[in-house]
Design a protein around this motif. Structure first.
Motif, mmCIF file in Angstrom:
data_model
loop_
_atom_site.group_PDB
_atom_site.id
_atom_site.type_symbol
_atom_site.label_atom_id
_atom_site.label_comp_id
_atom_site.label_asym_id
_atom_site.label_seq_id
_atom_site.Cartn_x
_atom_site.Cartn_y
_atom_site.Cartn_z
ATOM 1 N N GLY A 54 0.815 -1.213 0.000
ATOM 2 C CA GLY A 54 0.000 0.000 0.000
ATOM 3 C C GLY A 54 0.847 1.261 0.000
ATOM 4 N N MET A 55 2.145 1.103 -0.187
ATOM 5 C CA MET A 55 3.063 2.249 -0.192
ATOM 6 C C MET A 55 3.052 2.896 -1.584
ATOM 7 S SD MET A 55 5.293 4.130 1.275
ATOM 8 C CE MET A 55 5.710 5.525 0.255
ATOM 9 N N PRO A 56 2.595 4.164 -1.695
ATOM 10 C CA PRO A 56 2.539 4.787 -3.019
ATOM 11 C C PRO A 56 3.947 5.098 -3.568
ATOM 12 C CG PRO A 56 1.321 6.067 -1.355
ATOM 13 C CD PRO A 56 2.141 5.063 -0.634
ATOM 14 N N VAL A 57 4.207 4.715 -4.816
ATOM 15 C CA VAL A 57 5.453 5.143 -5.468
ATOM 16 C C VAL A 57 5.084 6.064 -6.627
ATOM 17 C CG1 VAL A 57 6.724 3.060 -4.850
ATOM 18 C CG2 VAL A 57 5.594 3.182 -7.065
ATOM 19 N N VAL A 58 5.999 6.969 -6.948
ATOM 20 C CA VAL A 58 5.743 7.921 -8.034
ATOM 21 C C VAL A 58 6.886 7.871 -9.045
ATOM 22 C CG1 VAL A 58 4.290 9.543 -6.765
ATOM 23 C CG2 VAL A 58 6.769 9.754 -6.612
ATOM 24 N N SER A 59 6.539 8.011 -10.322
ATOM 25 C CA SER A 59 7.554 8.132 -11.355
ATOM 26 C C SER A 59 6.931 8.845 -12.551
ATOM 27 C CB SER A 59 8.076 6.759 -11.774
ATOM 28 O OG SER A 59 9.105 6.936 -12.727
ATOM 29 N N ALA A 60 7.458 10.012 -12.855
ATOM 30 C CA ALA A 60 6.836 10.850 -13.886
ATOM 31 C C ALA A 60 7.456 10.647 -15.261
ATOM 32 C CB ALA A 60 6.937 12.318 -13.474
ATOM 33 N N ASN A 61 8.467 9.791 -15.347
ATOM 34 C CA ASN A 61 9.052 9.586 -16.681
ATOM 35 C C ASN A 61 9.294 8.105 -17.023
ATOM 36 O OD1 ASN A 61 11.248 9.314 -14.929
ATOM 37 N ND2 ASN A 61 12.706 10.212 -16.377
ATOM 38 N N LEU A 62 8.541 7.237 -16.351
ATOM 39 C CA LEU A 62 8.653 5.802 -16.630
ATOM 40 C C LEU A 62 7.327 5.294 -17.206
ATOM 41 C CD1 LEU A 62 10.472 3.231 -16.248
ATOM 42 C CD2 LEU A 62 9.298 2.911 -14.056
ATOM 43 N N TYR A 63 7.402 4.739 -18.417
ATOM 44 C CA TYR A 63 6.189 4.320 -19.133
ATOM 45 C C TYR A 63 6.225 2.841 -19.474
ATOM 46 C CZ TYR A 63 5.075 9.253 -19.981
ATOM 47 O OH TYR A 63 4.762 10.571 -19.832
ATOM 48 N N GLU A 64 5.032 2.253 -19.599
ATOM 49 C CA GLU A 64 4.917 0.898 -20.163
ATOM 50 C C GLU A 64 5.030 1.019 -21.672
ATOM 51 O OE1 GLU A 64 1.166 -0.749 -19.073
ATOM 52 O OE2 GLU A 64 1.830 -1.342 -17.078
ATOM 53 N N ALA A 83 6.308 19.370 -17.702
ATOM 54 C CA ALA A 83 4.890 19.047 -17.828
ATOM 55 C C ALA A 83 4.255 18.778 -16.461
ATOM 56 C CB ALA A 83 4.726 17.830 -18.735
ATOM 57 N N MET A 84 4.976 18.052 -15.591
ATOM 58 C CA MET A 84 4.411 17.668 -14.292
ATOM 59 C C MET A 84 4.200 18.862 -13.387
ATOM 60 S SD MET A 84 3.463 14.807 -14.094
ATOM 61 C CE MET A 84 3.544 14.063 -15.697
ATOM 62 N N VAL A 85 5.170 19.795 -13.377
ATOM 63 C CA VAL A 85 5.050 20.970 -12.504
ATOM 64 C C VAL A 85 3.793 21.743 -12.904
ATOM 65 C CG1 VAL A 85 6.106 23.184 -11.873
ATOM 66 C CG2 VAL A 85 7.524 21.127 -12.030
ATOM 67 N N ALA A 86 3.610 21.940 -14.220
ATOM 68 C CA ALA A 86 2.438 22.676 -14.699
ATOM 69 C C ALA A 86 1.150 21.948 -14.292
ATOM 70 C CB ALA A 86 2.514 22.830 -16.221
ATOM 71 N N GLU A 87 1.145 20.632 -14.479
ATOM 72 C CA GLU A 87 -0.083 19.887 -14.175
ATOM 73 C C GLU A 87 -0.416 19.905 -12.679
ATOM 74 O OE1 GLU A 87 -0.534 16.114 -16.124
ATOM 75 O OE2 GLU A 87 -1.956 15.400 -14.591
ATOM 76 N N MET A 88 0.590 19.732 -11.850
ATOM 77 C CA MET A 88 0.334 19.707 -10.402
ATOM 78 C C MET A 88 -0.159 21.066 -9.919
ATOM 79 S SD MET A 88 3.240 17.280 -8.688
ATOM 80 C CE MET A 88 4.620 17.917 -9.603
ATOM 81 N N LYS A 89 0.402 22.148 -10.502
ATOM 82 C CA LYS A 89 -0.033 23.499 -10.107
ATOM 83 C C LYS A 89 -1.484 23.709 -10.516
ATOM 84 C CE LYS A 89 4.084 25.844 -9.101
ATOM 85 N NZ LYS A 89 5.191 26.721 -9.450
ATOM 86 N N LYS A 90 -1.811 23.210 -11.707
ATOM 87 C CA LYS A 90 -3.196 23.334 -12.190
ATOM 88 C C LYS A 90 -4.155 22.608 -11.235
ATOM 89 C CE LYS A 90 -4.739 21.737 -16.235
ATOM 90 N NZ LYS A 90 -4.351 21.191 -17.547
ATOM 91 N N LYS A 91 -3.666 21.488 -10.693
ATOM 92 C CA LYS A 91 -4.517 20.687 -9.785
ATOM 93 C C LYS A 91 -4.485 21.230 -8.354
ATOM 94 C CE LYS A 91 -5.725 16.909 -12.390
ATOM 95 N NZ LYS A 91 -4.925 15.796 -12.907
ATOM 96 N N GLY A 92 -3.821 22.383 -8.157
ATOM 97 C CA GLY A 92 -3.909 23.031 -6.843
ATOM 98 C C GLY A 92 -2.717 22.849 -5.921
ATOM 99 N N ALA A 93 -1.630 22.223 -6.403
ATOM 100 C CA ALA A 93 -0.441 22.088 -5.546
ATOM 101 C C ALA A 93 0.195 23.464 -5.340
ATOM 102 C CB ALA A 93 0.557 21.136 -6.189
ATOM 103 N N THR A 94 0.533 23.779 -4.072
ATOM 104 C CA THR A 94 1.152 25.086 -3.805
ATOM 105 C C THR A 94 2.651 24.950 -3.532
ATOM 106 O OG1 THR A 94 0.441 24.855 -1.507
ATOM 107 C CG2 THR A 94 -0.943 26.192 -2.960
#
Ligand code: HEC
Ligand code: HEC
Ligand code: HEC
Ligand code: HEC
Length: 406
Positions: A64-74, A125-136
């Motif tokens: 249940g441990m969330p992992v993140v990777s913004a540049n790894l694709y299937e 791309a990720m910084v823009a998207e996260m800001k759009k989704k409300g990340a401060t």
């Protein structure tokens, strides 16, 4: 930290999976423990992929441990292998956390099914998207190493915090690069970094600073967590002991040549001591003579990563194979410095010289960062010189004892 600050977000830069196949269970175990500690996101690096994409996915699912990777694709689906980022509320701020790995690394068994895209393009791309989704506030977990991580935050705007991993040095105080606070965690999980951000009314970061806290013996273990760790290590040790026995059987077969003739093997200090009594007595007074007991005290006597420097001829034909050999080949002995006993006649040609690289094989940057040949050598000479200078304190010792592993 949670007692001192009310807005704490705990993250991990990735690169925490074990290196050897025998220790692979430690990967999912660590993920469960991180979840237990309230870690909101861990990054993915090549270490996490070393046992395969499916294994990592299963570990994520089970822990249940969330992992993140913004540049790894299937490759097949063109989708992200894992969530690219998470956004977590912390008091009046919303923290966006994303992860990046290097495109230059070997993806191991995942190399046919996974693809890494350019980190800089992904980050923008990720910084823009996260800001759009409300990340401060934006946090990057990086497995790009020191130089590439620093270049990235110089090129990409809007990253407030960078936590760097993958062969980075440990810096007691982080740096500020442009507007990014950078945390350098070092290796081995010996440190936890604290990055504090000052926020404006809207919860955006105005400035920040970082420092590192060593997890030495003075940072006490939580009893409940300690129990879980101990149970895991005991089970792992049992399994390693079994593996050791299997290897020993294989080694016993190769200790003879095909004609049934015995090959070179280690004889143990007891045999040398029959003729070299003075050297033997002096050796007994050195820490080398209790190096095995040190591992037993730490319950690491079946951990291959530890044993190799604390015994004679680890896993070599005629050398230490299992704990059953400890009485004869445990400890750092004569043959670690002088060479295999059955080649005794060669010692005389070498005039007993034990050159510095022999020591460096064990006294390396991790275990003995303060090692100096000229300073250490007098301490092990069989005629100890008068007025011997004292050794500098070795900070790695506390860590080897406290953290249990390095
Ligand atoms: C049967 C007795 C005997 C045993 C067992 C023995 N040695 Fe020796 N060793 C000698 C003799 C004799 C010499 C040559 C004369 C001398 O220098 O003392 C020698 C020489 C040496 C030298 C070289 C000294 C020099 O500068 O020329 C070293 C080092 C050494 N032994 C280490 C060991 C080690 C390590 C072991 C165990 C693996 C061992 N010996 C076992 C008898 C023995
Ligand atoms: C096979 C690995 C190995 C080799 C080779 C080795 N050492 Fe060590 N050394 C150790 C270990 C392990 C310890 C710690 C033992 C313990 O306390 O459990 C140690 C401890 C020491 C200590 C004590 C340090 C202290 O803080 O008290 C000195 C001095 C030392 N070694 C010097 C040397 C020198 C000089 C050489 C080379 C001539 C050498 N060692 C070769 C593994 C090795
Ligand atoms: C690359 C070789 C090497 C490996 C691998 C290694 N050690 Fe050591 N260890 C050393 C040396 C060398 C020293 C002595 C350092 C010094 O004093 O300069 C040492 C010292 C220690 C000490 C301190 C003993 C004292 O004097 O207080 C402990 C505890 C220890 N090791 C445990 C471990 C454990 C646990 C592992 C596995 C996680 C491990 N070691 C793996 C080489 C190694
Ligand atoms: C940590 C490394 C180390 C260990 C362990 C070690 N020696 Fe030595 N030994 C040396 C060094 C260093 C010398 C001095 C030669 C030189 O200049 O390198 C030496 C010298 C010797 C000599 C030559 C005569 C003398 O006393 O200087 C003999 C014999 C010897 N060792 C036997 C042994 C025996 C037997 C053991 C085990 C009981 C042992 N050594 C353990 C490093 C070691």
């Amino acid at each position: 930290m949670r007692a001192e600050h009310d807005q704490v977000v705990l993250v991990d830069a990735g690169g925490f999976f074990p290196e050897s196949e025998t220790q692979r269970d430690a990967g999912p175990f660590l993920m469960k423990s991180m979840k237990e500690l309230g870690t909101v996101a861990a990054n993915v690096g090549d270490k996490e992929l070393a046992f395969g994409y499916a294994f990592l996915r299963q570990s994520v699912r089970e822990s249940g441990m969330p992992v993140v990777s913004a540049n790894l694709y299937e490759k097949k689906t063109g989708k992200f292998a894992f969530a690219p980022y998470v956004i977590v509320p912390a008091g009046r701020t919303r923290v966006g956390v994303f992860g990046l790995m290097s495109g230059k690394v070997d993806l191991g068994p995942g190399r046919d099914s996974l693809r890494v895209v350019d980190p800089e393009i992904a980050a923008t791309a990720m910084v823009a998207e996260m800001k759009k989704k409300g990340a401060t506030a934006i946090v990057l977990l990086s497995q790009l190493g020191k130089v590439e991580s620093e270049d990235l935050v110089t090129a990409v705007e809007g990253i407030d915090v960078l936590v760097t991993g993958r062969n980075v040095p440990m810096l007691q105080r982080g740096r500020v690069i442009k507007n990014t606070v950078v945390c350098y965690g070092g290796e081995q999980g010996w440190y936890v970094g604290r990055t504090s951000l000052a926020l404006d009314a809207a919860g955006r970061s105005i400035s920040g600073e970082n420092d590192m806290i060593m997890l030495g013996p003075e940072v006490e273990a939580k009893p409940a967590v300690f129990e879980v760790v101990k149970a895991f290590e005991d089970a792992l040790n049992d399994r390693l002991r079994r593996l050791e026995k299997e290897r020993a059987a294989a080694a016993a077969l190769t200790a003879e040549t095909s004609d049934g003739e015995a090959v070179d093997h280690f004889v143990g200090a007891g045999v040398c001591g029959r003729c070299h009594k003075a050297e033997y007595q002096q050796w007994l007074t050195t820490p080398h003579a209790c190096a095995w007991q040190t591992l037993v005290d730490q319950k690491k006597e079946a951990t291959p990563e530890c044993v190799r420097c604390h015994v004679v001829g680890y896993q070599k034909p005629g050398g230490f194979q299992t704990a059953d050999d400890a009485a004869r080949l445990g400890n750092v002995q004569c043959e670690n410095c002088h060479g295999v006993g059955t080649q005794h006649e060669a010692y005389a040609e070498r005039k007993a010289a034990v050159p510095e690289p022999v020591c460096r094989g064990c006294h390396d940057g991790t275990t003995s960062p303060v090692f100096q040949f000229a300073l250490y050598r007098p301490h092990i000479l069989h005629q100890v010189p008068a007025n011997m200078p004292a050794l500098p304190p070795n900070p790695a010792k506390a860590k080897m004892k406290g953290a249990g592993s390095h």
